[in-house]
Design a protein around this motif. Structure first.
Motif, PDB file in Angstrom:
ATOM      1  N   PHE A   2       5.579   6.345  -1.828  1.00 23.43           N
ATOM      2  CA  PHE A   2       6.470   5.734  -2.381  1.00 23.43           C
ATOM      3  C   PHE A   2       6.455   5.622  -3.898  1.00 23.43           C
ATOM      4  CE2 PHE A   2       6.601   4.513   2.216  1.00 23.43           C
ATOM      5  CZ  PHE A   2       7.873   4.361   2.515  1.00 23.43           C
ATOM      6  N   ILE A   3       7.769   5.640  -4.328  1.00 26.71           N
ATOM      7  CA  ILE A   3       7.847   5.181  -5.760  1.00 26.71           C
ATOM      8  C   ILE A   3       8.438   3.903  -5.845  1.00 26.71           C
ATOM      9  CG2 ILE A   3       8.863   6.080  -8.037  1.00 26.71           C
ATOM     10  CD1 ILE A   3       8.714   8.957  -7.002  1.00 26.71           C
ATOM     11  N   SER A   5      10.249   1.632  -8.347  1.00 27.41           N
ATOM     12  CA  SER A   5      10.759   1.538 -10.014  1.00 27.41           C
ATOM     13  C   SER A   5      11.226   0.182 -10.077  1.00 27.41           C
ATOM     14  CB  SER A   5      11.928   2.604 -10.280  1.00 27.41           C
ATOM     15  OG  SER A   5      12.474   2.648 -11.350  1.00 27.41           O
ATOM     16  N   ARG A  55       8.282   2.185   5.168  1.00 25.39           N
ATOM     17  CA  ARG A  55       9.348   1.373   4.166  1.00 25.39           C
ATOM     18  C   ARG A  55       9.052  -0.098   4.143  1.00 25.39           C
ATOM     19  NH1 ARG A  55      12.999   3.528   0.715  1.00 25.39           N
ATOM     20  NH2 ARG A  55      14.507   2.183  -0.170  1.00 25.39           N
ATOM     21  N   GLU A  59       8.620  -2.668   1.267  1.00 23.03           N
ATOM     22  CA  GLU A  59       9.338  -3.584   1.017  1.00 23.03           C
ATOM     23  C   GLU A  59       8.744  -4.911   1.209  1.00 23.03           C
ATOM     24  OE1 GLU A  59      12.390  -2.792   3.704  1.00 23.03           O
ATOM     25  OE2 GLU A  59      13.591  -1.457   2.375  1.00 23.03           O
ATOM     26  N   TYR A  75      14.151  -3.798  -8.496  1.00 26.72           N
ATOM     27  CA  TYR A  75      13.388  -3.058  -7.543  1.00 26.72           C
ATOM     28  C   TYR A  75      14.107  -1.925  -7.009  1.00 26.72           C
ATOM     29  CZ  TYR A  75       9.641  -6.183  -8.476  1.00 26.72           C
ATOM     30  OH  TYR A  75       8.787  -7.158  -9.097  1.00 26.72           O
ATOM     31  N   GLU A  76      13.906  -0.648  -7.167  1.00 28.54           N
ATOM     32  CA  GLU A  76      14.239   0.551  -6.366  1.00 28.54           C
ATOM     33  C   GLU A  76      13.051   1.286  -5.673  1.00 28.54           C
ATOM     34  OE1 GLU A  76      16.593   4.882  -7.113  1.00 28.54           O
ATOM     35  OE2 GLU A  76      16.618   3.479  -8.670  1.00 28.54           O
ATOM     36  N   ILE A  77      13.310   1.440  -4.535  1.00 28.85           N
ATOM     37  CA  ILE A  77      11.997   2.209  -3.680  1.00 28.85           C
ATOM     38  C   ILE A  77      12.578   3.625  -3.425  1.00 28.85           C
ATOM     39  CG2 ILE A  77      10.868   2.138  -1.596  1.00 28.85           C
ATOM     40  CD1 ILE A  77      11.218  -0.931  -1.639  1.00 28.85           C
ATOM     41  N   THR A  78      11.795   4.656  -3.659  1.00 31.92           N
ATOM     42  CA  THR A  78      12.103   5.787  -3.158  1.00 31.92           C
ATOM     43  C   THR A  78      11.093   6.481  -2.349  1.00 31.92           C
ATOM     44  OG1 THR A  78      13.302   6.444  -5.223  1.00 31.92           O
ATOM     45  CG2 THR A  78      12.653   8.297  -3.922  1.00 31.92           C
ATOM     46  N   GLU A  79      11.309   6.928  -1.239  1.00 31.86           N
ATOM     47  CA  GLU A  79      10.307   7.406  -0.263  1.00 31.86           C
ATOM     48  C   GLU A  79      10.212   9.165  -0.605  1.00 31.86           C
ATOM     49  OE1 GLU A  79       8.705   7.754   4.315  1.00 31.86           O
ATOM     50  OE2 GLU A  79      10.680   6.757   3.977  1.00 31.86           O
ATOM     51  N   PHE A  80       8.924   9.518  -0.639  1.00 35.59           N
ATOM     52  CA  PHE A  80       8.929  11.152  -0.649  1.00 35.59           C
ATOM     53  C   PHE A  80       7.625  11.584   0.112  1.00 35.59           C
ATOM     54  CE2 PHE A  80       5.886   9.588  -4.165  1.00 35.59           C
ATOM     55  CZ  PHE A  80       5.175  10.799  -4.227  1.00 35.59           C
TER      56      PHE A  80
END
Length: 95
Positions: A2-3, A5, A55, A59, A75-80
């Motif tokens: 996860f990123i 931001s 996630r 969170e 906060y913004e959470i990006t899964e990759f």
């Protein structure tokens, strides 16, 4: 993977909480959850790379950040899925 931001909404509040935020980061590094972090340039927020299982886990970790608790950042959470990595991060590579 996860990123996370962060975007600062109150820089004076961020500055007041830097010590507590760094303690929070150190705790997560100690648990092996956070892999790297740092501030954005220009200083409008920060980035955290987290090796969480879900996630929901990431969170829940975000909720523990003193910046989040005080409302001085969003906060913004990006899964990759890391399919290519340097040799140093090969253990995080997925097929």
């Amino acid at each position: 993977m996860f990123i996370i931001s962060l975007t600062y909404t109150d820089l004076a509040g961020v500055d007041a909480l830097l010590g507590a935020h760094r303690d929070y980061l150190k705790e997560q590094y100690g648990r092996g959850v956070f892999l790297m972090s740092g501030r954005k340039v220009p200083r409008t927020g920060g980035i955290v790379i987290a090796a969480c299982e879900s996630r929901e886990e990431v969170e829940a970790l975000v909720e523990l950040d003193p910046f989040k608790e005080a409302g001085v950042a969003t906060y913004e959470i990006t899964e990759f899925v890391p399919t290519m990595t340097s040799d140093h991060l090969a253990s995080f590579r997925e097929e």
